[in-house]
Motif scaffolding. Sequence first.
Motif: not given
Lengths: 350, 262
Positions: A89, A92, A246, A232-233, A242-244, A229, B86-87, A239-240, A235-236
């Motif tokens: 994770g 990635r 986390l 999961n974040g 951080h923007h959601i 969590r 990813a995934f 940068a993304a 995986a984006l």
Amino acid sequence: MVALDCPRLEGGRDHQARLTCCALAVALAVTMLMSLSHGASGVSLWSLTLGDAMPARDRLILWEIRLPRMLTGILVGASLAMAGAVMQGLFRNPLADPGLVGVGAGAGLGAVLAIVLGGMAPLWLGAALGYHLVPVAAFLGGWLSTLLLYRVATRSGRTSVATMLLAGIALGALAGAVTGVLVYIADDRQLRDLTFWGLGSLGGASWPKLMAAGPVMILALVAAPFLARGLNGLALGEAAAHHIGLPVQRVKTVAILTVAAATGAAVAVAGGIGFIGIVVPHLLRLATGPDHRFLLINAGLAGAILLLLADLIARSIIAPAELPIGIVTATLGAPVFLWILLRRRGVVDL
Amino acid sequence: MLVAEDIRVVLGKAAVLHGITAEAHAGEVTVIVGPNGSGKTTLLRALTGDVGFRGRVRLNGRDCSELQAWELAALRGVLPQASALAFPFTVAEVVRLGLTAAVHADRGDLVARALAAVDMLGFAARLYQELSGGQQARVQLARVLVQVWEPVVDGVPRWLFLDEPVASLDIAHQLDVIGLMRGFAERGGGVVSVLHDLNLTAMVADRVWLMDQGRLTGQGSVTQVLTDEALERAYGCRLRVGCLPPAGGWFALPQAVGGQGT
């Protein structure tokens, strides 16, 4: 962790993942009973029903040999699988493994140092650690290499995952070279120890060792699901993530520490056991998806089951002798892994 | 209100942004336009904190550098230019990631509504990696939309920062996205977006920032900023702007093909 339900929407696999979790818990209980009741001595679990009338020898075998071995197997299997899932994770990348970030190499180097140069250790150290010298050295090696890598890859509070991966490969090569030198100067007895340690075994499990490494593994196993969590974040992309919302740097720091603790402690008590960290999370991702809220816990359960089963095979296939468990996990794991790759080739990107 | 004060970005040894000062308002769509390499994306990335910069960015009166990730996530959604995943997550799972920082309990059907907004509801159970580039872009937009679904919460406007949201979309979906941007602004939110298409820009923008070689060469309404001269200076080619008679729709037409030493 709040479950997010989307009632009128397909595409969630939460239900499936929860069912898998229950099934794995039941399977683990069954495997634990099998592990306790099988062994070279032929003592069965039924002797427990005898209560006080149970022969002293049976009691000794169950409580002093099989129980610590089973508990060690559960913790090591769960730690390796969960550490693999966390590492994948974090990077990635489904092929990332704690071995990659140098934890495995560092721990291995520590163990080899202890085996080959252990005789030169100061007397007080030898007396204090006794036969724990190898596990303790492995544990320290894993931790130190992780800290080193983390320092190399972190600049002004940001950890570069790519740098860490590359530095891990370099450190692995360096550890391999030093290990090679040590193997070269080792005598015959040490070479045998080295080989068996490298292949991994639960044969050395005992209460004192479990007491030393167990709490570290339990801590890592408890901490890992809280990363769900965050992973999961990630995986984006960072940068993304951080923007959601986390705290990306904190997630990375905790993930790295968790992996170092779980892998270092597992390698310390059981030696080098491969494939659990890659195969288990991969199979689960295929079955129930990559959502880490379920993946981490399910990986822990499945890793424990797989290692207990491998241990059962290792100690029954050529009983009363034992195969190193690493041979069993690699023999079972590698073909399964290849089969998955071939079957899924072209369907989904790794 | 979004206020950028003297934003300077240096990448390697090259100065990419030379002190940009600009503002955008909630309830408006602000579009950053300019030729390739003019610093549009870098400016957007500075506004969202994705690239190191000197200067200051204030969002609703608060200095962004002093806000925690979760505070920022509650205020704004950010759509980057390219999104790798990813995934093998399903489409629904990807969009749900946008709710990571959300605190409301009634978010159950938000994912479905956001997917419907980008015309991807029928794909909820599909694996993200199996989609086309344009479909993936729409799913990412849905993920950003669920994060700031209500444009105004407790009287505080929320913001969308979009980097070329229509780049890989067909014309119908480009117009859908333009419509979503307008709707978000009309309901009180703020939108800041990088766009390449000047005609789409004219359709959606209340305010335009024209970038050229790392400098802001104009900010204001479409007709104020996008003039024949300004566009020729920025893009180095002749464009004729005008308005179509019935509704007064703004357009820009190229006057010559490139590569002829125009």
